[in-house]
Design a protein around this motif. Structure first.
Motif, PDB file in Angstrom:
ATOM      1  N   ASP A 112       1.243  -1.179   0.247  1.00  0.00           N
ATOM      2  CA  ASP A 112      -0.280   0.156   0.039  1.00  0.00           C
ATOM      3  C   ASP A 112       0.796   1.115  -0.026  1.00  0.00           C
ATOM      4  O   ASP A 112       0.481   2.500  -0.955  1.00  0.00           O
ATOM      5  CB  ASP A 112      -1.035   0.215   1.094  1.00  0.00           C
ATOM      6  CG  ASP A 112      -2.266  -1.338   0.715  1.00  0.00           C
ATOM      7  OD1 ASP A 112      -2.066  -1.763   0.049  1.00  0.00           O
ATOM      8  OD2 ASP A 112      -2.691  -1.499   2.458  1.00  0.00           O
ATOM      9  N   TRP A 169       3.944   1.923  -1.100  1.00  0.00           N
ATOM     10  CA  TRP A 169       4.459   1.799  -2.769  1.00  0.00           C
ATOM     11  C   TRP A 169       3.040   1.884  -3.645  1.00  0.00           C
ATOM     12  O   TRP A 169       3.640   2.608  -4.337  1.00  0.00           O
ATOM     13  CB  TRP A 169       5.000   0.385  -2.485  1.00  0.00           C
ATOM     14  CG  TRP A 169       6.222   0.552  -2.588  1.00  0.00           C
ATOM     15  CD1 TRP A 169       7.034   0.914  -1.528  1.00  0.00           C
ATOM     16  CD2 TRP A 169       7.957  -1.016  -2.203  1.00  0.00           C
ATOM     17  NE1 TRP A 169       8.425   0.943  -0.626  1.00  0.00           N
ATOM     18  CE2 TRP A 169       8.311  -0.509  -0.913  1.00  0.00           C
ATOM     19  CE3 TRP A 169       6.861  -1.748  -2.307  1.00  0.00           C
ATOM     20  CZ2 TRP A 169       9.902  -1.855  -0.787  1.00  0.00           C
ATOM     21  CZ3 TRP A 169       7.711  -3.153  -1.908  1.00  0.00           C
ATOM     22  CH2 TRP A 169       9.347  -2.501  -0.819  1.00  0.00           C
ATOM     23  N   GLN A 170       2.320   1.860  -3.476  1.00  0.00           N
ATOM     24  CA  GLN A 170       0.978   1.427  -5.029  1.00  0.00           C
ATOM     25  C   GLN A 170       1.573   0.345  -5.658  1.00  0.00           C
ATOM     26  O   GLN A 170       1.789   0.689  -6.911  1.00  0.00           O
ATOM     27  CB  GLN A 170       0.956   2.861  -5.511  1.00  0.00           C
ATOM     28  CG  GLN A 170       0.100   4.191  -4.240  1.00  0.00           C
ATOM     29  CD  GLN A 170      -0.626   3.184  -3.439  1.00  0.00           C
ATOM     30  OE1 GLN A 170      -2.082   3.261  -4.763  1.00  0.00           O
ATOM     31  NE2 GLN A 170      -1.190   3.078  -2.528  1.00  0.00           N
TER      32      GLN A 170
END
Length: 205
Positions: A142, A144-145
């Motif tokens: 999350d 780092w996406q």
């Protein structure tokens, strides 16, 4: 040589998360000795044992013993062969890197500081539910996406493989010696980090 399993491709990987003890550093506590002092059977999950203790005094004593063992092993930590070179290589590729460990934060930080491990994203059992729960890995993804399916989690034990599977990530098993009976659960078998460095660009071309 590193062996790919389960339809895995290094070209699909956009980020790497490492376990710490036994994966980047020779810093595993003397688990056999610790279990003997705790009075539990070989193979018993030590953290699960701590969680199950109901007497506050008994739990405090057990936690203090675990703390002593973890800090002692971290104080004596040394690099796993090729681990520092692998980190440097992946950093040259601008690949996001993180550490997810079952260690308590104090012990993990001691190992990181002693060896000068240049990875800033570090989650311990003090930050998220301990492996094989996927919480820590999900939190890093999350941050780092990046989808978990594009993340490789490298570790040296079955909990690491289970964590990756539970999170929907890919798993790499560092296995410099004989293959354990759970090796088939890994997407990538890594007997040598130097070999993995050599294999990576071949996969990416």
């Amino acid at each position: 040589m590193s062996q790919v399993q389960n339809d895995f491709k290094l070209t699909d990987i956009r980020a790497v998360i490492f376990d710490l003890d036994g994966t980047l550093a020779h810093s595993n506590p003397d688990f056999a000795g610790l279990r003997r002092e705790l009075g539990i059977a070989s193979g018993t999950d030590i953290l699960a044992h701590l969680h199950e203790l109901r007497d506050p005094g008994e739990r405090q004593r057990a936690q203090a013993l675990v703390h002593e063992y973890e800090m002692a092993s971290s104080a004596a930590a040394s690099w796993v062969a090729g681990a520092r070179e692998l980190i440097c290589y992946l950093q040259q590729l601008d690949m996001p890197l993180a550490i997810l460990t079952r260690n308590m934060r104090a012990a993990a930080q001691l190992t990181i500081d002693k060896l000068g491990i240049e990875i800033t994203t570090v989650l311990t059992r003090d930050d998220a539910r301990a492996k094989p729960a996927p919480d820590g890995l999900h939190r890093i993804c999350d941050l780092w996406q990046i989808p978990a399916a594009q993340v490789l989690y490298i570790g040296d034990y079955i909990y690491d493989l289970q964590t990756a599977r539970n999170a929907g990530a890919r798993s790499g098993l560092y296995c410099p010696d004989a293959l354990p009976d759970y090796a088939s659960q890994a997407d990538l078998l890594i007997p040598c980090y130097h070999e993995l460095i050599c294999a990576w660009p071949n996969e990416r071309t």
